[in-house]
Design a protein around this motif. Sequence first.
Motif, mmCIF file in Angstrom:
data_model
loop_
_atom_site.group_PDB
_atom_site.id
_atom_site.type_symbol
_atom_site.label_atom_id
_atom_site.label_comp_id
_atom_site.label_asym_id
_atom_site.label_seq_id
_atom_site.Cartn_x
_atom_site.Cartn_y
_atom_site.Cartn_z
ATOM 1 N N ILE A 234 -84.569 15.669 16.861
ATOM 2 C CA ILE A 234 -83.563 14.689 16.453
ATOM 3 C C ILE A 234 -82.200 15.360 16.568
ATOM 4 C CG2 ILE A 234 -82.800 13.085 14.665
ATOM 5 C CD1 ILE A 234 -85.560 13.365 13.378
ATOM 6 N N LYS B 15 -77.934 8.619 15.140
ATOM 7 C CA LYS B 15 -77.677 7.724 14.013
ATOM 8 C C LYS B 15 -78.923 7.524 13.164
ATOM 9 C CE LYS B 15 -73.946 5.170 16.274
ATOM 10 N NZ LYS B 15 -73.462 3.843 16.744
ATOM 11 N N ASP B 16 -80.091 7.629 13.799
ATOM 12 C CA ASP B 16 -81.355 7.529 13.071
ATOM 13 C C ASP B 16 -82.393 8.378 13.795
ATOM 14 O OD1 ASP B 16 -82.580 5.955 15.213
ATOM 15 O OD2 ASP B 16 -81.446 4.248 14.437
ATOM 16 N N GLY B 17 -83.613 8.387 13.271
ATOM 17 C CA GLY B 17 -84.652 9.231 13.855
ATOM 18 C C GLY B 17 -85.470 8.562 14.928
ATOM 19 N N TRP C 249 -81.220 17.868 11.205
ATOM 20 C CA TRP C 249 -80.539 16.567 11.210
ATOM 21 C C TRP C 249 -80.436 16.034 9.796
ATOM 22 C CZ3 TRP C 249 -82.888 11.571 10.310
ATOM 23 C CH2 TRP C 249 -82.071 10.472 10.630
ATOM 24 N N THR C 250 -79.311 15.443 9.463
ATOM 25 C CA THR C 250 -79.126 14.825 8.158
ATOM 26 C C THR C 250 -79.117 13.309 8.326
ATOM 27 O OG1 THR C 250 -77.815 16.717 7.412
ATOM 28 C CG2 THR C 250 -77.662 14.687 6.122
ATOM 29 N N SER C 251 -80.043 12.648 7.645
ATOM 30 C CA SER C 251 -80.162 11.199 7.751
ATOM 31 C C SER C 251 -79.023 10.522 6.991
ATOM 32 C CB SER C 251 -81.499 10.741 7.174
ATOM 33 O OG SER C 251 -81.501 10.866 5.757
ATOM 34 N N ASN D 104 -79.117 8.737 4.483
ATOM 35 C CA ASN D 104 -79.284 8.824 3.028
ATOM 36 C C ASN D 104 -79.253 10.262 2.508
ATOM 37 O OD1 ASN D 104 -81.738 9.885 3.729
ATOM 38 N ND2 ASN D 104 -82.960 8.173 2.977
ATOM 39 N N GLU E 281 -81.080 12.937 3.586
ATOM 40 C CA GLU E 281 -82.286 13.749 3.782
ATOM 41 C C GLU E 281 -82.090 14.665 4.986
ATOM 42 O OE1 GLU E 281 -87.085 13.213 4.625
ATOM 43 O OE2 GLU E 281 -85.714 11.519 4.837
ATOM 44 N N GLN E 282 -82.475 15.932 4.842
ATOM 45 C CA GLN E 282 -82.388 16.879 5.946
ATOM 46 C C GLN E 282 -83.765 17.077 6.577
ATOM 47 O OE1 GLN E 282 -80.401 20.494 4.614
ATOM 48 N NE2 GLN E 282 -78.437 19.622 5.242
#
Length: 215
Positions: free
Chosen positions: A61, A66-68, A137-139, A141, A143-144
């Motif tokens: 990722i 922007k997302d996974g 990657w940091t989501s 929300n 989350e790493q």
Amino acid sequence: MCARFSLTSPIEAIRQIFGFKERPNLPPAYNIAPTNYILALRINIDDGVALSAFQAHWGLIPKWAKDGSVTAKLINARSETVDQKPSFREAFSTRRCIIPANGFFEWRKDLDGEKQPYYFQASDVSLFVFAGLWEKWTSPNGEQIESCTILTEPATEDVAPIHSRKPVTVKVDYIDEWLSGTDRQSIPSISMQERFTFYPVHKKVGNVRENNATY
């Protein structure tokens, strides 16, 4: 392409070879698939010398994602373009890893048109490592997630009868050069990679829920 592999060696046997201090819970995995969390090794961030183990989501990722959702498309990175593609370029120069395995699977169409899976094992060792890249990657929300990808290249004659590409592997004597490298010159040459033998296995391995030793 490398889309399935196995890692069945006990964690203590893997630790003896690579010398990392971590002891992750690692049950035998006979059919590892994309998006699984897998064992990977990298240079210890604290001392820059020893290897440390971590578990990474298989399917890179990128930091800018922007997302996974892209992860399933980035399980492999082509060695020919890895230093050019935005998804891999930074990780290639700064975040390399190795991924232990006991074997991997490839598929070939038989005369009846059905895909037959084959299992590849290294000719000289029971446990080997893929050349990999990792990313954090940091989501949205917060989350790493640490993720990884496996390098691939055109198949050599030991793999070519079944598939046109192969995973890049790293012999033990070349691990330091790969992990500390920053450019294409440090991609292992064929002499610094494992050679493989293969044999057909049961077609049920195509089901990601099949995870046992009865292939």
